[in-house]
Scaffold this motif. Structure first.
Motif, PDB file in Angstrom:
ATOM      1  N   ARG A 112      21.583   6.432  34.735  1.00 30.69           N
ATOM      2  CA  ARG A 112      21.227   6.584  36.140  1.00 30.69           C
ATOM      3  C   ARG A 112      22.076   5.634  36.971  1.00 30.69           C
ATOM      4  O   ARG A 112      22.818   4.807  36.442  1.00 30.69           O
ATOM      5  CB  ARG A 112      19.744   6.297  36.364  1.00 30.69           C
ATOM      6  N   GLU A 113      21.930   5.727  38.284  1.00 33.04           N
ATOM      7  CA  GLU A 113      22.644   4.824  39.176  1.00 33.04           C
ATOM      8  C   GLU A 113      22.026   3.436  39.130  1.00 33.04           C
ATOM      9  O   GLU A 113      20.799   3.286  39.027  1.00 33.04           O
ATOM     10  CB  GLU A 113      22.601   5.357  40.605  1.00 33.04           C
ATOM     11  N   ALA A 114      22.849   2.390  39.178  1.00 29.32           N
ATOM     12  CA  ALA A 114      22.353   1.020  39.225  1.00 29.32           C
ATOM     13  C   ALA A 114      21.646   0.790  40.556  1.00 29.32           C
ATOM     14  O   ALA A 114      22.064   1.302  41.597  1.00 29.32           O
ATOM     15  CB  ALA A 114      23.497   0.030  39.056  1.00 29.32           C
ATOM     16  N   VAL A 115      20.581   0.011  40.513  1.00 31.48           N
ATOM     17  CA  VAL A 115      19.790  -0.256  41.704  1.00 31.48           C
ATOM     18  C   VAL A 115      19.713  -1.759  41.997  1.00 31.48           C
ATOM     19  O   VAL A 115      19.982  -2.203  43.103  1.00 31.48           O
ATOM     20  CB  VAL A 115      18.360   0.309  41.554  1.00 31.48           C
ATOM     21  N   LEU A 116      19.348  -2.527  40.982  1.00 39.20           N
ATOM     22  CA  LEU A 116      19.117  -3.960  41.156  1.00 39.20           C
ATOM     23  C   LEU A 116      20.409  -4.756  41.055  1.00 39.20           C
ATOM     24  O   LEU A 116      21.341  -4.359  40.347  1.00 39.20           O
ATOM     25  CB  LEU A 116      18.143  -4.467  40.092  1.00 39.20           C
ATOM     26  N   ASP A 117      20.464  -5.912  41.730  1.00 41.11           N
ATOM     27  CA  ASP A 117      21.616  -6.803  41.586  1.00 41.11           C
ATOM     28  C   ASP A 117      21.791  -7.230  40.137  1.00 41.11           C
ATOM     29  O   ASP A 117      22.913  -7.399  39.657  1.00 41.11           O
ATOM     30  CB  ASP A 117      21.441  -8.049  42.464  1.00 41.11           C
ATOM     31  N   GLU A 118      20.669  -7.406  39.421  1.00 37.47           N
ATOM     32  CA  GLU A 118      20.750  -7.798  38.012  1.00 37.47           C
ATOM     33  C   GLU A 118      21.405  -6.709  37.172  1.00 37.47           C
ATOM     34  O   GLU A 118      22.057  -7.001  36.169  1.00 37.47           O
ATOM     35  CB  GLU A 118      19.347  -8.118  37.475  1.00 37.47           C
ATOM     36  N   GLU A 119      21.229  -5.449  37.560  1.00 33.55           N
ATOM     37  CA  GLU A 119      21.898  -4.357  36.851  1.00 33.55           C
ATOM     38  C   GLU A 119      23.394  -4.373  37.135  1.00 33.55           C
ATOM     39  O   GLU A 119      24.206  -4.160  36.228  1.00 33.55           O
ATOM     40  CB  GLU A 119      21.284  -3.015  37.257  1.00 33.55           C
ATOM     41  N   TYR A 120      23.768  -4.651  38.385  1.00 34.61           N
ATOM     42  CA  TYR A 120      25.191  -4.776  38.707  1.00 34.61           C
ATOM     43  C   TYR A 120      25.808  -5.949  37.946  1.00 34.61           C
ATOM     44  O   TYR A 120      26.934  -5.854  37.447  1.00 34.61           O
ATOM     45  CB  TYR A 120      25.371  -4.991  40.216  1.00 34.61           C
ATOM     46  N   TRP A 121      25.092  -7.059  37.857  1.00 34.76           N
ATOM     47  CA  TRP A 121      25.629  -8.228  37.149  1.00 34.76           C
ATOM     48  C   TRP A 121      25.781  -7.941  35.655  1.00 34.76           C
ATOM     49  O   TRP A 121      26.783  -8.299  35.033  1.00 34.76           O
ATOM     50  CB  TRP A 121      24.745  -9.446  37.363  1.00 34.76           C
TER      51      TRP A 121
ATOM     52  N   MET B 238      18.324  17.047  31.372  1.00 36.17           N
ATOM     53  CA  MET B 238      19.024  16.560  32.574  1.00 36.17           C
ATOM     54  C   MET B 238      18.106  16.717  33.764  1.00 36.17           C
ATOM     55  O   MET B 238      17.630  17.809  34.039  1.00 36.17           O
ATOM     56  CB  MET B 238      20.312  17.353  32.786  1.00 36.17           C
ATOM     57  N   THR B 239      17.788  15.626  34.429  1.00 34.07           N
ATOM     58  CA  THR B 239      16.962  15.678  35.618  1.00 34.07           C
ATOM     59  C   THR B 239      17.808  15.313  36.813  1.00 34.07           C
ATOM     60  O   THR B 239      18.304  14.199  36.914  1.00 34.07           O
ATOM     61  CB  THR B 239      15.778  14.690  35.506  1.00 34.07           C
ATOM     62  N   MET B 240      17.990  16.238  37.750  1.00 38.79           N
ATOM     63  CA  MET B 240      18.802  15.998  38.932  1.00 38.79           C
ATOM     64  C   MET B 240      17.925  16.203  40.160  1.00 38.79           C
ATOM     65  O   MET B 240      17.333  17.268  40.345  1.00 38.79           O
ATOM     66  CB  MET B 240      19.994  16.954  38.996  1.00 38.79           C
ATOM     67  N   THR B 241      17.789  15.190  40.978  1.00 36.29           N
ATOM     68  CA  THR B 241      17.001  15.309  42.187  1.00 36.29           C
ATOM     69  C   THR B 241      17.770  14.687  43.328  1.00 36.29           C
ATOM     70  O   THR B 241      18.752  13.989  43.118  1.00 36.29           O
ATOM     71  CB  THR B 241      15.653  14.581  42.057  1.00 36.29           C
ATOM     72  N   THR B 242      17.296  14.904  44.536  1.00 37.91           N
ATOM     73  CA  THR B 242      17.910  14.211  45.661  1.00 37.91           C
ATOM     74  C   THR B 242      17.502  12.760  45.616  1.00 37.91           C
ATOM     75  O   THR B 242      16.434  12.415  45.109  1.00 37.91           O
ATOM     76  CB  THR B 242      17.454  14.832  46.988  1.00 37.91           C
ATOM     77  N   ARG B 243      18.337  11.913  46.153  1.00 38.68           N
ATOM     78  CA  ARG B 243      18.110  10.482  46.046  1.00 38.68           C
ATOM     79  C   ARG B 243      16.934  10.064  46.912  1.00 38.68           C
ATOM     80  O   ARG B 243      16.869  10.371  48.093  1.00 38.68           O
ATOM     81  CB  ARG B 243      19.373   9.743  46.478  1.00 38.68           C
ATOM     82  N   GLY B 244      15.969   9.361  46.353  1.00 33.85           N
ATOM     83  CA  GLY B 244      14.798   8.931  47.091  1.00 33.85           C
ATOM     84  C   GLY B 244      14.686   7.430  47.131  1.00 33.85           C
ATOM     85  O   GLY B 244      15.632   6.730  46.803  1.00 33.85           O
ATOM     86  N   PRO B 245      13.409   6.886  47.618  1.00 38.60           N
ATOM     87  CA  PRO B 245      13.225   5.440  47.722  1.00 38.60           C
ATOM     88  C   PRO B 245      13.454   4.770  46.355  1.00 38.60           C
ATOM     89  O   PRO B 245      13.003   5.302  45.357  1.00 38.60           O
ATOM     90  CB  PRO B 245      11.792   5.289  48.180  1.00 38.60           C
ATOM     91  N   LEU B 246      14.444   4.484  45.758  1.00 42.86           N
ATOM     92  CA  LEU B 246      14.856   4.094  44.375  1.00 42.86           C
ATOM     93  C   LEU B 246      14.107   2.816  43.795  1.00 42.86           C
ATOM     94  O   LEU B 246      14.172   1.915  44.504  1.00 42.86           O
ATOM     95  CB  LEU B 246      16.310   3.724  44.331  1.00 42.86           C
TER      96      LEU B 246
END
Length: 276
Positions: free
Chosen positions: A79-88, A2-10
């Motif tokens: 991980r958290e979605a970043v790209l619009d293509e990932e949301y789609w 498990m890698t947990m870091t503060t959110r950076g330039p994604l």
């Protein structure tokens, strides 16, 4: 791990072709163009705000994802979605899950496309804080891990998704959706954070990638993020007849909230929760 870091330039056989990428290395890009053209057309609703989706967009590298909350497991990472293509792609997975038991229906692909379009825009609104129902909303995706000398498109990388929202209990609301006197007034004059809770929805895994720990690891990531957000309890609603889903949640620590759960309830849903 498990890698947990503060959110950076994604889907199955794939067309393979070489491309030049960074330092002139030759990599393989895996992309099923027939699936893209037939099912994953660019959304046409709300055209004035439609993003330009590129269905040959490559999956982000680990370096490009540096700073994101992330959980590695087996051949995958959540991980958290970043790209619009990932949301789609997340929206499309939800459409397929929603209509999975109704594949015999005529025009089923049209129904799925419409559902995916609506979910795509609703998801973007939720995660940008525009719906007003949540303090914060995250869309998590499970993706295939980066492999040496192989680059996949986003569409062939995302295999699972779920939403996590951080919410505030309303006045008179003791459990999510259980309000005795509907109102928009917040719970009380106690500290604002005292009435925060986390809620999970839209847990979906591609049917070609199930039974590999994808759903449970996305839930573990959601639990960690909910804890970091300062919430004390995480909730989820599940259909009373969906035994596999109930077993999944129990495996990850959830218990049925007996006070508000009944198979005889109007919507036949059970509320489950886990203390953080």
């Amino acid at each position: 791990m498990m890698t947990m870091t503060t959110r950076g330039p994604l889907f199955q056989p794939r067309e393979t072709f070489p491309v030049s990428y960074c330092r002139r290395k030759t990599l393989e890009v895996h992309c099923d163009n027939s699936q893209i053209n037939r099912h994953l057309a660019v959304p046409k609703s709300d055209s004035s705000k439609s993003p330009e989706l590129c269905f040959n967009r490559l999956q982000l590298t680990d370096q490009e994802c540096y700073g994101l909350l992330r959980r590695n497991f087996g051949r995958f990472a959540a991980r958290e979605a970043v790209l619009d293509e990932e949301y789609w792609t997340a929206a499309w997975l939800r459409a397929e899950a929603h209509w999975e038991s109704l594949l015999y229906m005529r025009h089923i692909d049209s129904y799925k496309r419409k559902y995916a379009e609506q979910e795509f825009y609703a998801l973007k609104r939720r995660c940008s804080g525009q719906d007003g129902n949540s303090l914060k909303c995250f869309c998590f995706v499970a993706v295939k891990k980066e492999e040496k000398n192989i680059r996949r498109t986003v569409l062939n990388s995302v295999v699972g998704t779920l939403d996590l929202s951080i919410r505030q209990f309303l006045h008179g609301e003791t459990y999510p959706g259980e309000v005795k006197r509907p109102t928009t007034v917040l719970a009380s004059q106690e500290p604002f954070d005292a009435h925060k809770y986390a809620y999970i929805a839209n847990v979906c895994v591609s049917k070609f990638a199930r039974r590999q720990g994808i759903a449970s690891n996305m839930l573990y990531l959601a639990t960690d993020v909910a804890t970091l957000a300062g919430t004390k309890e995480l909730f989820v609603h599940v259909n009373a007849e969906n035994n596999p889903a109930q077993e999944l949640y129990k495996k990850t620590g959830f218990k049925v909230v007996e006070a508000v759960s009944s198979p005889l309830s109007k919507d036949q849903r059970l509320l489950m929760s886990v203390e953080l």
